[in-house]
Design an enzyme around this catalytic site. Sequence first.
Site, PDB file in Angstrom:
ATOM      1  N   ASP A  75      -3.083   4.743  -2.263  1.00  0.00           N
ATOM      2  CA  ASP A  75      -4.125   5.288  -1.393  1.00  0.00           C
ATOM      3  C   ASP A  75      -4.518   6.720  -1.780  1.00  0.00           C
ATOM      4  OD1 ASP A  75      -5.527   4.719   1.242  1.00  0.00           O
ATOM      5  OD2 ASP A  75      -4.522   6.584   1.782  1.00  0.00           O
ATOM      6  N   GLU A  95      -6.655   4.333  -5.694  1.00  0.00           N
ATOM      7  CA  GLU A  95      -7.870   4.380  -4.883  1.00  0.00           C
ATOM      8  C   GLU A  95      -8.226   5.814  -4.574  1.00  0.00           C
ATOM      9  OE1 GLU A  95      -9.813   4.250  -0.641  1.00  0.00           O
ATOM     10  OE2 GLU A  95      -8.029   5.299  -1.327  1.00  0.00           O
ATOM     11  N   HIS A 108     -11.037  -3.415   3.713  1.00  0.00           N
ATOM     12  CA  HIS A 108     -10.940  -2.974   5.106  1.00  0.00           C
ATOM     13  C   HIS A 108     -11.735  -1.710   5.386  1.00  0.00           C
ATOM     14  CE1 HIS A 108      -8.275  -0.519   2.833  1.00  0.00           C
ATOM     15  NE2 HIS A 108      -8.098   0.293   3.853  1.00  0.00           N
ATOM     16  N   ASP A 109     -12.347  -1.100   4.354  1.00  0.00           N
ATOM     17  CA  ASP A 109     -13.066   0.161   4.538  1.00  0.00           C
ATOM     18  C   ASP A 109     -14.580   0.022   4.561  1.00  0.00           C
ATOM     19  OD1 ASP A 109     -10.854   1.834   4.758  1.00  0.00           O
ATOM     20  OD2 ASP A 109     -10.698   2.139   2.596  1.00  0.00           O
ATOM     21  N   ASP A 166       0.866  -1.163   0.000  1.00  0.00           N
ATOM     22  CA  ASP A 166       0.000   0.000   0.000  1.00  0.00           C
ATOM     23  C   ASP A 166       0.909   1.221   0.000  1.00  0.00           C
ATOM     24  OD1 ASP A 166      -2.409   1.593   0.487  1.00  0.00           O
ATOM     25  OD2 ASP A 166      -3.236  -0.235   1.357  1.00  0.00           O
TER      26      ASP A 166
END
Length: 559
Positions: A204, A259, A332-333, A99
């Site tokens: 990210d 993302e 995970h969000d 990430d």
Amino acid sequence: MAKTSWYKEMAVYQIWTRSFCDGNGDGIGDLWGVLSKLDYIKSLGVDAIWFSPLYPSPNADFGYDISDYKNIHPDYGDLELFKQVLDEAHKRGLRVFMDLVVNHTSDEHPWFQESKKGKYNPYHDYYYWRPGRKIRGLRLPPNNWTSLFEGGAWEYDQGLDEYYLHLFAKKQPDLNMHNPKVRQEVKDILRFWLNLGVDGFREDVVTFIAKAEGLPDCHPWIPVANGMKYYSNLPQAHEFLAEFKRDVLDNYDCFTVGESPMTTPETALRYVTEGEDQVLDEMIAFSHMEADCVATDMIRRPFSLRKMKKAFSDWQMKLQGKGWNALYIENHDHPRIISRYGSERWHDESGKMLAAMYILQRGTPFIYQGQEIGMTNLRLEKTEQYPDVMTQNSVRILSKFMPRSQVLKVIRAGARDNARSPVQWSAEKNAGFSTGEPWFTVNGNYTEINVAAQEEDPDSLLNFYRRLLRFRKEHPVVLWGDYVEHLPESRDLYVYERNYEGKKMLVICSFTEKQIRFEAPAGIELDEKALVLGNYESNFVISNGFTTRPYELRVYLFG
Ligand code: GLC
Ligand code: CA
């Protein structure tokens, strides 16, 4: 960027390490745990692992606030151990993606610590430090932007008598990517991990990395994410990504997926359209995750299948022939998908239907830890038991508008903490996640829903995921076929076909426990022998159609 199309054929498993598997008994998932599960991951039929941030971090946002980009959080292990994981993954034919979080750092990162020391410090310009505004004797922040996580977007520093910008939490100051030195640092970070052998990055909030000149006020004012039009998708974001590609990524055969919340297919195409201006291999969509909420998981509404279908079809159709999709229904969000779009009552049926529904579309499927066994949402007693910073921000805002009991309801349904409970490996103590006290609550249903039990059962959801991923690889129509939706008006059924070189695949998904009569679209003859995947045993066809059972799935292959 990837030099050939290997990334289009792969499937990816996402690990949020803290809750994956604890190898040393301190209650926190770690890389020893990951090492012990590599064979399991490989057995799913995936080709790569994406790790949510593994770097040293004060964990204000569980790793998305980084204090050292070139190291591993001591909770998870160290660089040596990471290299071992990387080697062992590669030996099994699994690629590894990191990430990359460079819109912001932690406020404990040495760059930020330096930047605070004075206006002439060489790191001062790594961040957005600005003087406040004085209006009628009052000291106000430099503009009226609000953060996504914690009230206003500016934090005052007494020592400097200046404010710094944070689009997310206070402990996540935004990096000034317009400073060429910051871009140099980013390129160094990319090279560091690529030279170590890493195969790519999930980037990210990458469409937020450029900010408008002068950081102007935004109107009309909203309490969350005010100012977005001045920091989302600015032309410079594309320029910065092009620079990273030209100077670093093009020298490696690596994969990149970007993302950012609220990305539409139109904006995604600016980054992923294949050709000279392409700067990312894929972009993560959000609209299909908003079929039971409005813009954020915290504003709930009843699930609308039509909304979900419209979102999927929009991305499928608009990227067709131009770029490649990233496909997912969990990460995970977001809360767990069976609890949202499926049914906990029809756990196995809806879990299988949902899996096939997205994995058989055109794109690279991502599977989030625990999704493959159908982990569900937690139901904690108090909002205080949900540790996430964004959840707590929502509690604060929602409490202004509704009673406590209602707030708890919203949090239970909408909190991303739901996806962060420890993975349920077995029916043993702590779900086999840890021999110590787990850092976060284990879902009470682990005695029924766990990996060990599903390993034993050839018809389990886990084994269905394996079958599905194998099926995708074995059939070019799944990988490459064009996508056409049927019955877009239906509120209960999602039906689409894929076509490739004379082959046709028809996917029929019921999103209800009600019985619905389905009739094959004109030109298609449903043939019992053509059924290749499903979630019930006998699959009769009557007058070229059938009546659906709860959350039924049928996949037919013709030609
Ligand atoms: C991304 C991450 C999320 C994080 C945020 C800020 O949306 O997926 O977990 O909180 O960025 O870094
Ligand atoms: Ca541990």
